[in-house]
Enzyme design. Structure first.
Site, PDB file in Angstrom:
ATOM      1  N   VAL A 247       0.832  -1.199   0.000  1.00 23.07           N
ATOM      2  CA  VAL A 247       0.000   0.000   0.000  1.00 23.07           C
ATOM      3  C   VAL A 247       0.869   1.252   0.000  1.00 23.07           C
ATOM      4  O   VAL A 247       1.875   1.328   0.715  1.00 23.07           O
ATOM      5  CB  VAL A 247      -0.958   0.013   1.218  1.00 23.07           C
ATOM      6  CG1 VAL A 247      -0.211   0.046   2.534  1.00 23.07           C
ATOM      7  CG2 VAL A 247      -1.948   1.179   1.131  1.00 23.07           C
ATOM      8  N   ILE A 248       0.500   2.200  -0.848  1.00 28.59           N
ATOM      9  CA  ILE A 248       1.059   3.551  -0.856  1.00 28.59           C
ATOM     10  C   ILE A 248      -0.104   4.495  -0.576  1.00 28.59           C
ATOM     11  O   ILE A 248      -1.147   4.411  -1.220  1.00 28.59           O
ATOM     12  CB  ILE A 248       1.699   3.903  -2.209  1.00 28.59           C
ATOM     13  CG1 ILE A 248       2.864   2.943  -2.532  1.00 28.59           C
ATOM     14  CG2 ILE A 248       2.183   5.357  -2.224  1.00 28.59           C
ATOM     15  CD1 ILE A 248       4.066   3.093  -1.636  1.00 28.59           C
ATOM     16  N   GLY A 256       5.238   7.422  -8.729  1.00 32.32           N
ATOM     17  CA  GLY A 256       6.284   6.416  -8.897  1.00 32.32           C
ATOM     18  C   GLY A 256       6.794   5.802  -7.614  1.00 32.32           C
ATOM     19  O   GLY A 256       7.740   4.995  -7.650  1.00 32.32           O
ATOM     20  N   HIS A 257       6.200   6.115  -6.472  1.00 23.69           N
ATOM     21  CA  HIS A 257       6.707   5.582  -5.206  1.00 23.69           C
ATOM     22  C   HIS A 257       6.405   4.090  -5.047  1.00 23.69           C
ATOM     23  O   HIS A 257       7.176   3.365  -4.415  1.00 23.69           O
ATOM     24  CB  HIS A 257       6.127   6.362  -4.029  1.00 23.69           C
ATOM     25  CG  HIS A 257       6.544   7.808  -4.014  1.00 23.69           C
ATOM     26  ND1 HIS A 257       7.866   8.192  -3.903  1.00 23.69           N
ATOM     27  CD2 HIS A 257       5.819   8.956  -4.105  1.00 23.69           C
ATOM     28  CE1 HIS A 257       7.936   9.519  -3.921  1.00 23.69           C
ATOM     29  NE2 HIS A 257       6.715  10.001  -4.051  1.00 23.69           N
ATOM     30  N   GLY A 258       5.302   3.626  -5.631  1.00 26.46           N
ATOM     31  CA  GLY A 258       5.019   2.198  -5.586  1.00 26.46           C
ATOM     32  C   GLY A 258       6.087   1.404  -6.314  1.00 26.46           C
ATOM     33  O   GLY A 258       6.560   0.370  -5.820  1.00 26.46           O
ATOM     34  N   SER A 259       6.489   1.890  -7.479  1.00 26.46           N
ATOM     35  CA  SER A 259       7.557   1.220  -8.228  1.00 26.46           C
ATOM     36  C   SER A 259       8.876   1.250  -7.468  1.00 26.46           C
ATOM     37  O   SER A 259       9.624   0.264  -7.454  1.00 26.46           O
ATOM     38  CB  SER A 259       7.741   1.888  -9.595  1.00 26.46           C
ATOM     39  OG  SER A 259       6.649   1.615 -10.444  1.00 26.46           O
ATOM     40  N   GLU A 281       0.690 -12.775  -3.510  1.00 29.90           N
ATOM     41  CA  GLU A 281      -0.595 -13.325  -3.096  1.00 29.90           C
ATOM     42  C   GLU A 281      -1.742 -12.530  -3.733  1.00 29.90           C
ATOM     43  O   GLU A 281      -1.941 -11.358  -3.432  1.00 29.90           O
ATOM     44  CB  GLU A 281      -0.732 -13.267  -1.568  1.00 29.90           C
ATOM     45  CG  GLU A 281      -2.081 -13.761  -1.054  1.00 29.90           C
ATOM     46  CD  GLU A 281      -2.230 -13.596   0.448  1.00 29.90           C
ATOM     47  OE1 GLU A 281      -3.310 -13.919   0.975  1.00 29.90           O
ATOM     48  OE2 GLU A 281      -1.264 -13.143   1.095  1.00 29.90           O
TER      49      GLU A 281
END
Length: 410
Positions: A247-248, A256-259, A281
């Site tokens: 989660v972001i 781009g923080h998830g990447s 999962e």
């Protein structure tokens, strides 16, 4: 007076719940014009308020749940213009089941804590990665493009992001996890709390670090998001790490923080001799796209892999791909088998020439072979003609999905 079931007395819990990541006053002064970390809403509240996501018995309802931006200390406020005296839902009692019991109800005390925690909070765990961005909305060239430009960590408009690895055994992390886990319910569909008494869980947490303009250049940390991982033993002496939650928070999304978090997590696992591979999962579609894009970019950046695989028709990617070669790289890169097969297929499609009939046919057969094996139990129940038709339709859908992903990969 209308009853509690009347729309007059009913509020959508997603709209009524307001979330904020509150910074100390001095830290708010450092924000760019494009930055806002307060007053955003959850995506889901049905795990808390029920499937209908309704709160009954109030008019003009506003529920504020505020977090100190670093320590995640919490403040809860419930306000309304009118409340049914006997039949209204117990909002605080409901939330009490999901948040730590040490939340505050005095906003003044909460803000004092925000000021105090700003300079004392430090991320629990071990730093495993960092990257730097420009402060959004400051200087020339405002906007997302400028914000993701590389910048020196010591630049005046630099914002540093750091990734930390922690477990339940990390001092202070168990209590910290109790504060941040609510975001799983609010932003992951079908998300649920983990069993925190299972000490095998691992966590990778992303923070923003911003330096104050004071004499000491004090570093202040702010929570951005996190991922949880669970190990499964793999004979004889390895583990498979399953990424369970990711989660972001909304103020940091679409930048781009998830990447960056996924990339840091993956590169950290590559350094661990005990990890055989990373699995996911039940990934949501958006996360699966993020994973595909980052995995593809990682493979394309690997010079040895691209050199060995790309020289069609003699390259190992084929088509069809050399299975022994692909398996060697899959093991080395610690990617789950089905995911690596998909990545190989995408890379073949990336360089496939439409006029090359032989290569196009080999690619189609390679994809269909994987799809047939993966969906065998369902396909074997169909007669031959229906099976052929279903397999072809699935192949076309897969190919279209690959092309959409490849369009976003440089």
């Amino acid at each position: 007076m209308a009853n509690a079931d009347s729309p007059v007395w009913s509020a959508n819990s997603n709209d009524a719940l307001h979330l904020s990541l509150v910074r100390a006053k001095e830290d708010k002064d450092l924000l760019g014009s494009d930055e806002s970390y307060e007053d955003f809403h959850p995506t889901f509240t049905y795990p808390i308020f029920g499937d209908e996501e309704k709160i009954y018995g109030y008019q003009d309802l506003r529920v504020d749940l505020k977090f100190a931006s670093g320590s995640l200390a919490q403040f809860l406020s419930v306000k309304q213009s009118t409340r049914l005296p006997k039949t209204a839902d117990d909002i605080e009692g409901t939330l009490y089941k999901f948040i730590p019991s040490d939340y505050l109800k005095s906003e003044g005390e909460f803000l004092k804590g925000v000021e105090r925690d700003a300079t004392t909070f430090r991320p629990p765990g071990t730093k495993i990665a960092s990257y730097t961005r420009r402060t959004p909305g400051i200087g020339k060239g405002k906007g997302k493009t400028r914000a993701v430009e590389p910048v020196d960590e010591d630049a005046d408009d630099a914002v540093v992001f750091e990734v930390y690895h922690a477990t339940m055994a990390t001092p202070g992390f168990r209590d910290y996890h109790r504060r941040m886990q609510l975001f799983i319910l609010l932003y992951i569909e079908a998300g649920s709390y983990i069993q925190e008494d299972d000490d095998r869980w691992e966590f990778v947490v992303l923070y923003e670090r911003r330096r104050r303009k004071d004499a000491n250049g004090t570093d202040i940390y702010h929570f951005v998001g996190y991922s949880s991982l669970y190990p499964f033993w793999c004979w004889p002496d390895k583990i498979r790490l399953r990424l369970s939650q990711f989660v972001i928070l909304p103020p940091y999304q679409r930048h781009g923080h998830g990447s960056e978090l996924y990339d840091a997590l993956y590169r950290y696992l590559l350094t661990r001799d005990d990890v055989l591979e990373l699995t996911i999962e039940d990934p949501a579609e958006a996360f699966e796209d993020l994973r595909d894009k980052n995995d593809l970019q990682m493979l394309l950046a690997n010079e040895a892999f691209t050199r060995e695989g790309s020289a069609h028709p003699s390259g190992k990617l084929g088509p069809p791909a050399d299975k022994a070669w692909a398996e060697k790289w899959r093991v080395q890169m610690k990617i789950a088998k089905r995911q690596f097969q998909r990545l190989v297929e995408m890379l073949i499609l990336r360089s496939l020439q439409p006029q090359d009939i032989k290569a196009t046919r080999a690619f189609r057969l390679q994809v269909k072979e994987r799809l047939y094996r993966f969906n065998y139990d369902a396909l074997v129940q169909l007669d031959k003609d229906d099976r052929i038709e279903k397999l072809e339709a699935t192949y076309q859908n897969v190919r279209e999905g690959y092309q959409q992903i490849l369009a976003r990969v440089q």
